[in-house]
Design a protein around this motif. Sequence first.
Motif, PDB file in Angstrom:
ATOM      1  N   GLU A 162      -4.338 -15.394 -45.943  1.00 41.96           N
ATOM      2  CA  GLU A 162      -4.343 -14.645 -47.334  1.00 41.96           C
ATOM      3  C   GLU A 162      -3.666 -13.306 -47.210  1.00 41.96           C
ATOM      4  OE1 GLU A 162      -8.201 -14.294 -48.539  1.00 41.96           O
ATOM      5  OE2 GLU A 162      -9.127 -14.268 -46.731  1.00 41.96           O
TER       6      GLU A 162
ATOM      7  N   TRP B 107     -14.928  -5.261 -50.052  1.00 44.91           N
ATOM      8  CA  TRP B 107     -15.164  -6.145 -49.265  1.00 44.91           C
ATOM      9  C   TRP B 107     -16.170  -5.774 -48.576  1.00 44.91           C
ATOM     10  CZ3 TRP B 107     -11.508  -2.744 -49.465  1.00 44.91           C
ATOM     11  CH2 TRP B 107     -11.259  -1.788 -48.280  1.00 44.91           C
TER      12      TRP B 107
ATOM     13  N   ARG C 156     -11.968 -12.315 -54.722  1.00 46.03           N
ATOM     14  CA  ARG C 156     -11.989 -12.359 -53.306  1.00 46.03           C
ATOM     15  C   ARG C 156     -12.187 -11.027 -52.741  1.00 46.03           C
ATOM     16  NH1 ARG C 156     -12.986 -11.814 -49.070  1.00 46.03           N
ATOM     17  NH2 ARG C 156     -12.038 -12.704 -47.101  1.00 46.03           N
ATOM     18  N   TYR C 157     -11.536  -9.937 -53.094  1.00 47.82           N
ATOM     19  CA  TYR C 157     -11.823  -8.600 -52.462  1.00 47.82           C
ATOM     20  C   TYR C 157     -12.117  -7.341 -53.638  1.00 47.82           C
ATOM     21  CZ  TYR C 157      -9.924 -10.012 -47.958  1.00 47.82           C
ATOM     22  OH  TYR C 157      -9.444 -10.529 -46.912  1.00 47.82           O
TER      23      TYR C 157
ATOM     24  N   TYR D 142      -2.124 -16.261 -57.938  1.00 45.40           N
ATOM     25  CA  TYR D 142      -3.241 -15.539 -58.304  1.00 45.40           C
ATOM     26  C   TYR D 142      -3.086 -14.257 -58.853  1.00 45.40           C
ATOM     27  CZ  TYR D 142      -3.484 -12.135 -54.471  1.00 45.40           C
ATOM     28  OH  TYR D 142      -2.964 -11.313 -53.571  1.00 45.40           O
TER      29      TYR D 142
ATOM     30  N   GLN E 192      -0.278 -18.533 -52.901  1.00 42.59           N
ATOM     31  CA  GLN E 192      -1.783 -18.609 -53.258  1.00 42.59           C
ATOM     32  C   GLN E 192      -1.879 -18.971 -54.850  1.00 42.59           C
ATOM     33  OE1 GLN E 192      -2.755 -14.717 -51.277  1.00 42.59           O
ATOM     34  NE2 GLN E 192      -4.059 -15.872 -49.848  1.00 42.59           N
TER      35      GLN E 192
END
Length: 548
Positions: free
Chosen positions: A468, A152, A209-210, A488, A485
């Motif tokens: 999240e 991140w 995302r991360y 995922y 979510q």
Amino acid sequence: MLSKEVYEELVEAVGPEYVSDEPAVLDGYAWQPSFNVDPDIWIPRPEAVVLPASTEEVQAVVRLCNEHGMKYKPFSTGWGAHAGPTGEGVIQLDLRRMDRILEIDERNMYAVVEPYAVGSQIQAEAMKVGLNTHIIGAGPACSPLASACSGWGPGWDGPYMSSGSRNLMGVEWVLPTGELLRLGSLGSGGGWFSADGPGPSFRGIMRGRYGAFGGNGVFTKCALKLFNWPGPSRPEAKGLFYDVKAEIPKNCRLFWLAFSDRERFSEATYRISLEGIGYNVLKMPIGVALAIVVPHLITALKSTPFLRHMLLSLQHGTLEIIVADSPGELDFKEAVVREITAENDGVLLNLGATPLGGVFFWSLISGALPPLAYRPGGQFSTGWGQDESWDAVVAWDEAGERTKKEWIEKGGCVDDLADACIDMIWEDGAVSHSEELWFYDPRNESHAEAVMGMSMDFTTTAIDMCMEQGLNFDPRLRKLFSPMQGNYNLWQKKVAEAFDPVGAADSTLYTGEDDFDLSGIDPEKLERMARLVEERTWLKPEEKGERR
């Protein structure tokens, strides 16, 4: 246990000086106390440590792992337990020999770097040609490649430079099979100027995302966008933190803005960001500042209610750096900051006129403040690390402070006034980031016993507020969050299976929640979490067919 034959093949791949299975060496890699959920100081010992010096050597090691049923885990600058093995039979792939800045393109404003080129190193070279690089909140000793490709990347300079993953302009990626993939314009022979074409993109699969925390291959090169820097090409600073002697450049300003309540702080910070004024912005919780700069003073707060009350009156403040290419531009930006502050009944202090001005200015520009978070107790963690709209982030701050205050009263962590929200804002306020830091001493029994309980309470709060998962490396939490979510985690497993058919990557932190159970969590807390997840799951399993 690593066989002699595999060891010799590793030696052949990288050279005898760069492979080791000596217990003392391996223990050096297994000592990773930061972000351990226990909180223990040890993680699983690797079977061997290998230090490749090139993309070709990385490929050779990854292929050997595929051939011999071993796993690998890449490590650049680390910073915690998430960078090491999560189980037995793992080769630690230490990338510290790949530490070069391969190119700085002044005209097109980008740098091509290897995994161990750290933020301060890139920044120093970029400033020589009037440019600057984004440095994440973890500090200048961290790898910008790692944060852009596999982790991140928010930081204090977000208003001007956005986030690490947004600055990616091309990638060289060794897949879990050992194959090499070049993304974006690089993949079509066009050079390092775009991560998304012409040519293959795959950025969403590559990092999501991360990021995959090393669980989906090894990134050996990337190009990062650089930004304008109107300050000196070679900053002059002498001394260490408390006695730094450094001047703020004449075309830069550092202000501390303080507001009477959360609402005024929120409105002013958003307005300044919307105007595109800030170069570097950090919410400065007064409790964190004291805990870092004068940690022994913080222990006196319980016995001095008046001092505590006075400090809390300064709770809603932010540090703001503005830079300009001309005196007229600087005057304009300062006038905007002053006007917005006044409209929200705030107080503006020109920190540049104080003895600590230079210290704070260069500490923010270089990202040097965050590593000092280890000072108050020896360890720290974050209740969450979320990205959302600015209004949502400010609301989360308030919830986080309530949660932490309860644990401070129980003696579960360092008393920092429960005021440890680290907020960042970028892209004109469209995206923001919030972390609720808490400091603890692992030698303190009550602190050590509170780690899991605090983590679960923050998790419950996150679920309750529809956040999240955030910056948490415990796969059990992903297992809890995924149903609300879109499940995922199931898609991540499919990606991993496609890219890593034999499971050569140590992907526990990416897809491995099935290897964990939830028996270590308080049953009452777990039951409440399950109820909240069910309430906030927008697509129920029985509805999936109808929605399709």
